[in-house]
Design an enzyme around this catalytic site. Structure first.
Site, mmCIF file in Angstrom:
data_model
loop_
_atom_site.group_PDB
_atom_site.id
_atom_site.type_symbol
_atom_site.label_atom_id
_atom_site.label_comp_id
_atom_site.label_asym_id
_atom_site.label_seq_id
_atom_site.Cartn_x
_atom_site.Cartn_y
_atom_site.Cartn_z
ATOM 1 N N CYS A 41 0.937 -1.127 -0.160
ATOM 2 C CA CYS A 41 -0.064 0.122 -0.010
ATOM 3 C C CYS A 41 0.952 1.177 -0.035
ATOM 4 O O CYS A 41 1.771 1.321 0.596
ATOM 5 C CB CYS A 41 -1.005 0.051 1.263
ATOM 6 S SG CYS A 41 -1.778 1.383 1.639
ATOM 7 N N CYS A 44 0.304 3.225 3.868
ATOM 8 C CA CYS A 44 0.964 2.841 5.191
ATOM 9 C C CYS A 44 2.306 2.342 4.838
ATOM 10 O O CYS A 44 3.002 1.901 5.687
ATOM 11 C CB CYS A 44 0.075 2.070 5.852
ATOM 12 S SG CYS A 44 -0.009 0.314 5.000
HETATM 13 ZN ZN ZN Z 1 -2.317 0.788 3.767
#
Ligand code: ZN
Length: 361
Positions: free
Chosen positions: A75, A78
């Site tokens: 991702c 994050c």
């Molecule tokens: Zn994430």
């Protein structure tokens, strides 16, 4: 053993815990597991600020590698493939703490060296390690102390070099953490004669080592060489030999217990332990098959409600896994906490024991 952590194969109780942590964006679970989102082929840390996916689209993994092998990409919010700010901070602080020789460590000084505040550093420690900076410094220092003794350094020199002000202080520490007094430790188990054998079981390899008085070590793992290396590391000066028979009865009983069976015979133990470790290990043996207790509950049962952390340490240093069922102790929030022989083995042990206990009713 299947190392894939898909929700379909994962123990549903563990999956429930992971999902709860995911919904709560619990940063303490960062590094414990990753969640892959099937609809986007993205994987995240549990604390990711992005919108929560539907549970049915989620798979859990214990490592980034597994997530990536299953076709998930990291991702961008994050950044689960990068070391977090808190982790980097703790790593740098740990390096400073490890080389610090002062009797009293000033956290403020460490924070200043890292251009941050004491409170931020303390928070990062709690988040990443669950320990206070002082606990970590003590643990690191004790490790250096042990290493010096193993290199054959005199206790007084080792004390001086690691910055322990007085020997009483290290004796007190070592009693809580080493399980042996430094004098014994310096001998590294000298005079001890350990016979060992390694057997295959459902959980993997099981190493059993014993003196002629009783069982001294039960280790679990995948590699015989690694298990033997651990034994030699724990008792570098002991005479360690392949057991020439005589252990079969004990080994059979131990393997049976790793498969979730209740004790069928007494196992004599020959352990080097402090009084406190002995009390904790005895208390753990009272936890029934198929049940778990938290560190705090064990501490309360010992009449030392504030000693959860010492209880956790005694669990972590348990030399006879399964026989002393330290795997039946979990954290207050339901998190399984760690296990010296791998969290998946802890899960598997608890799962088989639960099934076995349910079947026995
Ligand atoms: Zn994430």
């Amino acid at each position: 053993m299947n190392s894939t952590m898909q929700t379909t194969t994962l123990d549903s109780r563990i999956a429930d815990q992971y999902w709860k942590a995911t919904v709560a964006r619990d940063s303490r679970s960062d590094g414990v597991f990753y969640l892959g989102v099937r609809s986007t082929h993205i994987y995240c840390r549990p604390s990711c600020p992005a919108r929560r996916p539907l549970r049915r689209n989620v798979e859990f993994f214990h490592t980034r590698k597994e997530a990536e092998q299953h076709g998930f990409r990291p991702c961008l919010r994050c950044k689960p493939n990068e070391i977090s700010g808190a982790t980097a901070l703790v790593q740098k602080a740990a390096a400073i703490l490890a080389s610090s020789d002062e009797e009293s460590l000033r956290l403020g000084g460490v924070a200043r060296q890292l251009h941050t505040s004491s409170s931020r550093l303390r928070r990062a420690f709690g988040q990443v390690t669950g320990l206070s900076p002082r606990d970590l410094a003590e643990a690191l220092r004790l490790k250096r102390f042990k290493n010096l003794l193993r290199q054959g350094r005199k206790i007084t020199d080792a004390l001086y070099e690691t910055g322990y002000g007085s020997s009483s202080r290290v004796y007190e520490r070592s009693n809580a953490q080493l399980g042996m007094t430094p004098a014994t430790y310096q001998k590294g188990g000298k005079g001890m004669k350990l016979g060992y054998t390694i057997t295959d079981a459902k959980l993997g390899k099981v190493l059993v080592a014993a003196t002629d008085r009783g069982v001294s070590a039960v280790y679990l793992g995948d590699s015989e060489a690694k298990l033997l290396a651990e034994l030699r590391e724990e008792y570098p000066k002991a005479e360690i030999v392949t057991a020439r028979g005589g252990l079969e009865k004990w080994v059979k009983e131990i393997v049976s217990r790793t498969e979730g069976n209740p004790p069928r015979q007494e196992l004599p133990l020959d352990l080097l332990a402090t009084a406190f470790q002995r009390r904790v290990w005895q208390e753990l043996q009272r936890i029934p098959l198929g049940k778990t207790k938290t560190y705090a509950q064990v501490a309360r049962a010992l009449g030392k409600p504030s000693a959860s952390r010492a209880v956790a340490r005694a669990c972590a240093t348990n030399p006879v896994s399964v026989v002393v069922p330290c795997h039946r102790v979990i954290r207050g929030d339901g998190n399984l906490a760690g296990y010296r022989w791998g969290i998946e083995r802890k899960q598997q042990l608890l799962r088989t024991e639960k099934a076995e206990a349910a079947a026995a009713v």
